[in-house]
Design a protein around this motif. Structure first.
Motif, PDB file in Angstrom:
ATOM      1  N   ILE A 110     -31.547 -17.694  18.708  1.00 38.19           N
ATOM      2  CA  ILE A 110     -30.300 -17.135  18.211  1.00 38.19           C
ATOM      3  C   ILE A 110     -29.164 -17.679  19.068  1.00 38.19           C
ATOM      4  CG2 ILE A 110     -28.973 -15.038  17.794  1.00 38.19           C
ATOM      5  CD1 ILE A 110     -31.630 -13.560  17.503  1.00 38.19           C
ATOM      6  N   THR A 111     -28.155 -18.205  18.422  1.00 39.07           N
ATOM      7  CA  THR A 111     -27.034 -18.779  19.157  1.00 39.07           C
ATOM      8  C   THR A 111     -26.307 -17.704  19.948  1.00 39.07           C
ATOM      9  OG1 THR A 111     -26.770 -20.429  17.413  1.00 39.07           O
ATOM     10  CG2 THR A 111     -24.932 -20.134  18.932  1.00 39.07           C
ATOM     11  N   SER A 112     -26.055 -17.968  21.209  1.00 41.43           N
ATOM     12  CA  SER A 112     -25.344 -17.016  22.057  1.00 41.43           C
ATOM     13  C   SER A 112     -23.877 -16.920  21.641  1.00 41.43           C
ATOM     14  CB  SER A 112     -25.445 -17.449  23.523  1.00 41.43           C
ATOM     15  OG  SER A 112     -24.992 -18.781  23.680  1.00 41.43           O
TER      16      SER A 112
ATOM     17  N   PRO B 219     -21.289 -20.482  24.938  1.00 40.72           N
ATOM     18  CA  PRO B 219     -22.263 -21.378  25.562  1.00 40.72           C
ATOM     19  C   PRO B 219     -22.697 -20.863  26.934  1.00 40.72           C
ATOM     20  CG  PRO B 219     -20.412 -22.625  24.666  1.00 40.72           C
ATOM     21  CD  PRO B 219     -20.034 -21.176  24.592  1.00 40.72           C
ATOM     22  N   LYS B 220     -23.989 -20.933  27.198  1.00 39.09           N
ATOM     23  CA  LYS B 220     -24.496 -20.551  28.515  1.00 39.09           C
ATOM     24  C   LYS B 220     -24.438 -21.719  29.501  1.00 39.09           C
ATOM     25  CE  LYS B 220     -27.610 -16.997  26.699  1.00 39.09           C
ATOM     26  NZ  LYS B 220     -29.005 -16.481  26.656  1.00 39.09           N
ATOM     27  N   LEU B 221     -24.376 -22.915  28.960  1.00 38.95           N
ATOM     28  CA  LEU B 221     -24.270 -24.109  29.797  1.00 38.95           C
ATOM     29  C   LEU B 221     -23.314 -25.092  29.133  1.00 38.95           C
ATOM     30  CD1 LEU B 221     -25.198 -26.040  32.105  1.00 38.95           C
ATOM     31  CD2 LEU B 221     -26.992 -26.834  30.542  1.00 38.95           C
ATOM     32  N   VAL B 222     -22.363 -25.591  29.913  1.00 40.41           N
ATOM     33  CA  VAL B 222     -21.512 -26.692  29.460  1.00 40.41           C
ATOM     34  C   VAL B 222     -21.970 -27.947  30.207  1.00 40.41           C
ATOM     35  CG1 VAL B 222     -19.176 -27.607  29.254  1.00 40.41           C
ATOM     36  CG2 VAL B 222     -19.569 -25.134  29.068  1.00 40.41           C
ATOM     37  N   LEU B 223     -22.471 -28.922  29.464  1.00 43.74           N
ATOM     38  CA  LEU B 223     -22.981 -30.165  30.036  1.00 43.74           C
ATOM     39  C   LEU B 223     -22.018 -31.294  29.712  1.00 43.74           C
ATOM     40  CD1 LEU B 223     -25.276 -31.818  31.397  1.00 43.74           C
ATOM     41  CD2 LEU B 223     -26.262 -32.104  29.096  1.00 43.74           C
ATOM     42  N   TRP B 224     -21.411 -31.856  30.752  1.00 46.27           N
ATOM     43  CA  TRP B 224     -20.502 -32.989  30.592  1.00 46.27           C
ATOM     44  C   TRP B 224     -21.269 -34.276  30.859  1.00 46.27           C
ATOM     45  CZ3 TRP B 224     -15.179 -31.968  29.665  1.00 46.27           C
ATOM     46  CH2 TRP B 224     -14.777 -30.641  29.824  1.00 46.27           C
ATOM     47  N   LEU B 225     -21.347 -35.143  29.886  1.00 44.13           N
ATOM     48  CA  LEU B 225     -21.947 -36.464  30.047  1.00 44.13           C
ATOM     49  C   LEU B 225     -20.808 -37.474  30.088  1.00 44.13           C
ATOM     50  CD1 LEU B 225     -24.907 -36.165  27.511  1.00 44.13           C
ATOM     51  CD2 LEU B 225     -24.932 -35.720  29.976  1.00 44.13           C
TER      52      LEU B 225
ATOM     53  N   HIS C  42     -36.064 -25.991  27.836  1.00 44.80           N
ATOM     54  CA  HIS C  42     -35.878 -25.037  28.924  1.00 44.80           C
ATOM     55  C   HIS C  42     -34.654 -24.144  28.780  1.00 44.80           C
ATOM     56  CE1 HIS C  42     -39.149 -26.863  31.172  1.00 44.80           C
ATOM     57  NE2 HIS C  42     -38.641 -28.043  30.854  1.00 44.80           N
ATOM     58  N   ILE C  43     -33.674 -24.566  28.000  1.00 48.30           N
ATOM     59  CA  ILE C  43     -32.458 -23.763  27.829  1.00 48.30           C
ATOM     60  C   ILE C  43     -32.189 -23.492  26.353  1.00 48.30           C
ATOM     61  CG2 ILE C  43     -29.959 -23.675  28.254  1.00 48.30           C
ATOM     62  CD1 ILE C  43     -30.427 -25.594  30.608  1.00 48.30           C
ATOM     63  N   GLY C  44     -32.402 -24.506  25.540  1.00 49.61           N
ATOM     64  CA  GLY C  44     -32.111 -24.402  24.113  1.00 49.61           C
ATOM     65  C   GLY C  44     -30.745 -24.995  23.815  1.00 49.61           C
ATOM     66  N   MET C  45     -30.705 -25.938  22.879  1.00 53.03           N
ATOM     67  CA  MET C  45     -29.434 -26.556  22.542  1.00 53.03           C
ATOM     68  C   MET C  45     -28.480 -25.552  21.903  1.00 53.03           C
ATOM     69  SD  MET C  45     -27.991 -29.381  23.158  1.00 53.03           S
ATOM     70  CE  MET C  45     -29.426 -30.374  23.561  1.00 53.03           C
TER      71      MET C  45
ATOM     72  N   PRO D   9     -14.598 -42.800  23.785  1.00 50.55           N
ATOM     73  CA  PRO D   9     -15.445 -41.984  22.914  1.00 50.55           C
ATOM     74  C   PRO D   9     -15.349 -40.515  23.327  1.00 50.55           C
ATOM     75  CG  PRO D   9     -16.657 -43.852  23.833  1.00 50.55           C
ATOM     76  CD  PRO D   9     -15.388 -43.753  24.584  1.00 50.55           C
ATOM     77  N   LEU D  10     -15.424 -39.628  22.352  1.00 53.32           N
ATOM     78  CA  LEU D  10     -15.431 -38.191  22.638  1.00 53.32           C
ATOM     79  C   LEU D  10     -16.209 -37.487  21.537  1.00 53.32           C
ATOM     80  CD1 LEU D  10     -14.526 -35.671  24.202  1.00 53.32           C
ATOM     81  CD2 LEU D  10     -12.430 -35.674  22.830  1.00 53.32           C
ATOM     82  N   ALA D  11     -17.194 -36.700  21.929  1.00 50.34           N
ATOM     83  CA  ALA D  11     -17.978 -35.933  20.956  1.00 50.34           C
ATOM     84  C   ALA D  11     -18.416 -34.616  21.591  1.00 50.34           C
ATOM     85  CB  ALA D  11     -19.195 -36.720  20.488  1.00 50.34           C
ATOM     86  N   PHE D  12     -18.460 -33.565  20.770  1.00 51.32           N
ATOM     87  CA  PHE D  12     -18.968 -32.250  21.166  1.00 51.32           C
ATOM     88  C   PHE D  12     -20.243 -31.986  20.373  1.00 51.32           C
ATOM     89  CE2 PHE D  12     -14.407 -32.250  21.757  1.00 51.32           C
ATOM     90  CZ  PHE D  12     -14.202 -31.587  22.955  1.00 51.32           C
ATOM     91  N   TYR D  13     -21.225 -31.389  21.037  1.00 52.54           N
ATOM     92  CA  TYR D  13     -22.519 -31.201  20.380  1.00 52.54           C
ATOM     93  C   TYR D  13     -23.184 -29.930  20.905  1.00 52.54           C
ATOM     94  CZ  TYR D  13     -27.398 -32.045  19.070  1.00 52.54           C
ATOM     95  OH  TYR D  13     -28.663 -31.916  18.569  1.00 52.54           O
ATOM     96  N   GLY D  14     -24.066 -29.361  20.071  1.00 51.69           N
ATOM     97  CA  GLY D  14     -24.843 -28.203  20.483  1.00 51.69           C
ATOM     98  C   GLY D  14     -24.192 -26.901  20.067  1.00 51.69           C
ATOM     99  N   TRP D  15     -24.618 -25.800  20.680  1.00 48.04           N
ATOM    100  CA  TRP D  15     -24.115 -24.453  20.454  1.00 48.04           C
ATOM    101  C   TRP D  15     -23.780 -24.250  18.972  1.00 48.04           C
ATOM    102  CZ3 TRP D  15     -18.931 -22.025  20.437  1.00 48.04           C
ATOM    103  CH2 TRP D  15     -19.010 -20.637  20.597  1.00 48.04           C
ATOM    104  N   ARG D  16     -22.540 -23.937  18.621  1.00 49.74           N
ATOM    105  CA  ARG D  16     -22.155 -23.736  17.217  1.00 49.74           C
ATOM    106  C   ARG D  16     -21.350 -24.896  16.653  1.00 49.74           C
ATOM    107  NH1 ARG D  16     -20.028 -17.402  17.476  1.00 49.74           N
ATOM    108  NH2 ARG D  16     -21.998 -16.494  18.156  1.00 49.74           N
ATOM    109  N   ILE D  17     -21.408 -26.042  17.311  1.00 49.20           N
ATOM    110  CA  ILE D  17     -20.581 -27.188  16.916  1.00 49.20           C
ATOM    111  C   ILE D  17     -21.107 -27.791  15.619  1.00 49.20           C
ATOM    112  CG2 ILE D  17     -19.646 -29.404  17.627  1.00 49.20           C
ATOM    113  CD1 ILE D  17     -18.745 -27.016  19.329  1.00 49.20           C
TER     114      ILE D  17
END
Length: 553
Positions: A38-40, A43-49, A349-352, A506-514
């Motif tokens: 279930i989507t939180s 976001p519980k984690l923000v990952l910057w690549l 381990h966390i869930g996308m 380049p710029l992209a957002f991914y995961g959570w409710r994106i």
């Protein structure tokens, strides 16, 4: 369970290094995250690549060669922006990173370049080392601790700390501290970890690796992975004839693509320096990041955590010929595999659905300092150091013996205000005369009295960009830009082309409710910080002038 956890995590990392299966360890990890998919609420984690020296062009050209589980997964499954750009000009990636995490331009956050002259103390100041230059030698004492206290405004990290205090975990990991520091708070130092190319281990700042909680970092370093990679060679992933440079610029590839990771005999470069600009360096960052996510338990509660990872597309084994040379292309191809395995670890381990991924670049335009390509060579070269010396002679002829020109930084000239006052010379007059003199230097397009930038009635994009980069306490007294295609030759022979144009990345957002979407409108990179703070439910940094991008339509 606590007693066996460090051993399990070390094995997990080694599995990533050697491509082994995780077997019972993976089963244990999956059992430990048996929560409903279930989507939180946030976001519980923000990952910057963050990839250093990645342009839109490079990514577009190489994308068809990439797999489906790495960068393609982010762009095809998330929201990508077709025209995201940094707009403060210059060549210092740290300035861009400060904008990324503050949502402010350089004229607000104060990081106008890698270094500047303090107008009050007359000292040379470094962006991350502060007042660390030896007054006699002019050399930087890089053994000092790095710090981001040169920032004038708060960061995303500050805003998270104001709400969640030290319950939020924030780390930045990569190769260059100047690309990592800006994600953390400016008042409470956050952990910054980077690869030490001299010692071959992960160097830490603002973190005690001898503490029980962080003992895993010492364990990671004790595995000496860099020494394993040092015995490897780097050859192309695919047939060299299929690479972009071979297909379109065959005359520019006289050397073979095969490199050892060990430094040549007699080299003065750091022992592990070749790893930094190789696929093995990016793999090492991936390995460490995976261990960090697991050992620190990031993304495991309702408090938003943040992890910044810096990867490199700057080959360290050869002189770069052009942006799409085979080495850079192969770096991107192999980096894609690293990102794919990292995303898989997050899935397990966390869930996308609990993770917000932000993929972007620290800068897009590689400084082709040693190019041999006629297509990328500068149209002309001017030594502004020599030009400023001649300017000083000109001012001496008018106003007497003195060192009127105090210093020069790329794109900025500093006059000695104390000398001007001592000789009772009009400040405005000497500025105007200096600017007019520099106009006559071959290769200089325009020299502008910096304090007049805000008064200029001009809608020229280059003037607006200079305004965004000008800070009265740090910027030079005269700012200049060269004619298009011209380069400034440094004292050490390097040729730097100052970039006073918008810098698409380049710029992209991914995961959570994106959602999966493509946004065609233009967005400055200062819009990223308010976008992230909105999604995690904290206030914008106090200097933020960006506008949040509407991702959840």
């Amino acid at each position: 369970m606590k007693a066996i956890l460090p051993r399990y995590l070390s094995l997990y990392t080694l599995c990533f290094v050697f491509g082994l299966t995780m077997c019972s360890s993976l089963a244990f990890a999956q059992r430990s995250v048996q929560t409903a998919d279930i989507t939180s609420e946030r976001p519980k984690l923000v990952l910057w690549l963050v990839v250093d020296n990645l342009s839109q062009e490079q990514l577009h050209i190489v994308m068809p060669r990439l797999g489906n589980n790495g960068i393609k997964r982010i762009f095809n499954g998330g929201t990508q922006l077709a025209h995201a750009y940094y707009d403060a000009g210059g060549n210092y990636a740290g300035k861009n990173m400060a904008t990324l995490y503050t949502g402010a331009p350089a004229c607000t956050h104060g990081i106008v370049g890698e270094q500047w002259i303090d107008h009050f103390s007359n000292h040379r100041i470094h962006a991350i080392f502060g007042d660390a230059y030896d007054a006699n030698t002019g050399r930087l004492d890089s053994a000092l601790s790095v710090c981001n206290d040169q920032l004038f405004c708060s960061t995303i990290g500050n805003q998270i700390r104001k709400i969640y205090n030290d319950k939020a975990k924030m780390y930045a990991v990569g190769f260059h501290p100047e690309n990592l520091l800006w994600s953390s708070g400016t008042h409470v130092p956050e952990p910054v970890i980077w690869f030490d190319a001299s010692k071959g281990n992960m160097r830490t700042e603002n973190i005690r690796i001898d503490s029980l909680h962080h003992a895993w970092i010492a364990e990671f370093n004790n595995m000496r992975m860099a020494d394993i990679y040092l015995d490897k060679n780097w050859a192309p992933t695919f047939d060299i004839s299929t690479y972009h440079v071979s297909r379109f610029f065959p005359e520019e590839k006289p050397h073979k693509f095969y490199y050892t990771m060990k430094q040549p005999a007699g080299s003065s470069n750091p022992k592990y320096g070749r790893l930094v600009g190789s696929p093995y360096g990016n793999t090492l960052i991936r390995d460490f990041a995976t261990s960090l996510l697991l050992n620190e338990g990031m993304g495991k509660d309702d408090v938003p955590d943040m992890l910044t990872l810096e990867f490199s597309l700057s080959p360290s084994v050869c002189a770069k010929q052009q942006p799409m040379d085979a080495e850079s292309e192969d770096l991107l191809i192999q980096l894609d595999d690293c990102i794919a395995s990292l995303l898989k670890a997050i899935d397990q381990h966390i869930g996308m659905h609990n993770t917000l991924v932000v993929f972007t670049a620290a800068q897009s335009i590689f400084d082709l300092q040693s190019t041999k390509s006629d297509h990328w060579a500068p149209r002309g070269v001017v030594s502004m150091h020599k030009a400023t010396a001649i300017l000083n002679l000109y001012l001496m002829s008018k106003y007497g013996q003195a060192k009127w020109v105090k210093n020069y930084a790329p794109g900025a000239i500093y006059l000695d205000r104390e000398e001007v006052r001592k000789h009772n010379v009009s400040w405005d007059t000497i500025l105007i005369e200096s600017a007019e003199f520099l106009h006559e230097v071959k290769g200089v397009e325009k020299a502008i009295v910096a304090k007049n930038l805000d008064l200029m009635d001009s809608d020229m994009p280059i003037v607006q960009m200079m305004r965004r980069n000008y800070h009265p306490k740090r910027s030079g007294d005269i700012v200049l830009y060269l004619q298009p295609g011209w380069a400034d030759e440094m004292d050490d022979g390097r040729q730097i082309q100052q970039q006073w144009v918008v810098e698409p990345v380049p710029l992209a957002f991914y995961g959570w409710r994106i959602p999966h979407a493509l946004i065609y409108g233009s967005h400055s990179m200062k819009d990223v910080a308010p976008t992230v703070t909105r999604l995690i439910g904290v206030a914008n940094p106090d200097g933020c002038s960006g506008e949040a991008i509407d991702l959840l339509k």
